[in-house]
Design a protein around this motif. Structure first.
Motif, PDB file in Angstrom:
ATOM      1  N   VAL A  12       0.841  -1.088  -0.131  1.00 25.37           N
ATOM      2  CA  VAL A  12       0.241   0.072  -0.044  1.00 25.37           C
ATOM      3  C   VAL A  12       0.874   1.287   0.111  1.00 25.37           C
ATOM      4  N   ASP A  14      -0.571   4.652  -0.903  1.00 24.53           N
ATOM      5  CA  ASP A  14      -1.339   5.616  -1.058  1.00 24.53           C
ATOM      6  C   ASP A  14      -1.127   6.684  -0.018  1.00 24.53           C
ATOM      7  N   SER A  15      -0.462   6.494   1.157  1.00 22.14           N
ATOM      8  CA  SER A  15      -0.403   7.310   2.252  1.00 22.14           C
ATOM      9  C   SER A  15       1.215   7.779   2.422  1.00 22.14           C
ATOM     10  N   SER A  59      -0.558  -7.182   4.747  1.00 22.24           N
ATOM     11  CA  SER A  59      -0.061  -6.005   3.817  1.00 22.24           C
ATOM     12  C   SER A  59       1.144  -5.387   4.251  1.00 22.24           C
ATOM     13  N   ARG A  61       2.723  -1.503   4.421  1.00 22.48           N
ATOM     14  CA  ARG A  61       1.993  -0.270   4.288  1.00 22.48           C
ATOM     15  C   ARG A  61       3.485   0.934   4.162  1.00 22.48           C
ATOM     16  N   ARG A  81       6.971   0.474  -5.072  1.00 18.72           N
ATOM     17  CA  ARG A  81       6.270  -0.991  -4.714  1.00 18.72           C
ATOM     18  C   ARG A  81       7.302  -2.102  -5.263  1.00 18.72           C
ATOM     19  N   ALA A 111       8.479   1.519   5.946  1.00 21.80           N
ATOM     20  CA  ALA A 111       7.193   0.902   6.029  1.00 21.80           C
ATOM     21  C   ALA A 111       6.716   0.004   7.024  1.00 21.80           C
ATOM     22  N   GLU A 114       2.042  -5.470   8.108  1.00 19.40           N
ATOM     23  CA  GLU A 114       0.721  -5.671   9.136  1.00 19.40           C
ATOM     24  C   GLU A 114       0.285  -7.227   8.680  1.00 19.40           C
ATOM     25  N   GLN A 120       1.979  -5.280  13.954  1.00 16.87           N
ATOM     26  CA  GLN A 120       2.649  -4.276  13.278  1.00 16.87           C
ATOM     27  C   GLN A 120       3.941  -4.324  13.383  1.00 16.87           C
TER      28      GLN A 120
END
Length: 149
Positions: A12, A14-15, A59, A61, A81, A111, A114, A120
């Motif tokens: 992920v 996106d943030s 995932s 992140r 990625r 990162a 998760e 985490q």
């Protein structure tokens, strides 16, 4: 060469926030264990990062990125990625409890791994060097073997 997504956790991006290397150096240094006195763990066989981290990973992140090299542009989400996919599948055989190399490390991706149970763990890399905590909370620092291994 495109890296296969088979058996990879979702990555992920996106943030993710662009930062500088100093921020990522502080994050990696915070994982060092001064009490280990330079200890290391030699694995019986080369092991992938994905297998080493343990637990069921849902995932990865991405939180922060820095340029792959000083003076270059920050990486795109797709570049981050691809780098994490490659790191996840590459192998190593010796893990240290502290940074055990002399060469400069330009950490470029920070990162959080998760797990399916909500746990985490941090993962910081430049594509060759890795700093992470495994599922049990133990910190490890290692260099990935050449891609041909």
């Amino acid at each position: 060469m495109e890296i296969s997504d088979v058996n990879l956790p979702t990555i992920v991006v996106d943030s993710m926030v662009v930062t500088d290397h100093r921020d990522l150096i502080r994050a990696a240094n915070s994982l060092e264990s001064a009490s280990c006195n330079g200890g290391y763990h030699y694995l019986e066989r080369p092991t992938t990062v994905g297998d080493f981290v343990g637990g069921n990973v849902k995932s990865i992140r991405v939180l922060r990125t820095a340029p792959f090299r000083p003076g270059t542009k920050p990486p795109t989400p797709d570049e981050v990625r691809q780098r994490l996919k490659a790191v996840w599948q590459r192998k190593f055989q010796v893990a240290f409890c502290q940074i055990a190399w002399a060469e400069m490390t330009f950490w470029s991706v920070a990162a959080v791994v998760e797990f399916e149970d909500g746990k985490q763990s941090p993962l910081i890399t430049d594509g060759v060097h890795v700093a992470l905590q495994n599922y049990n909370g133990n910190s490890a620092f290692f260099r990935l073997l050449p891609a041909a291994q």
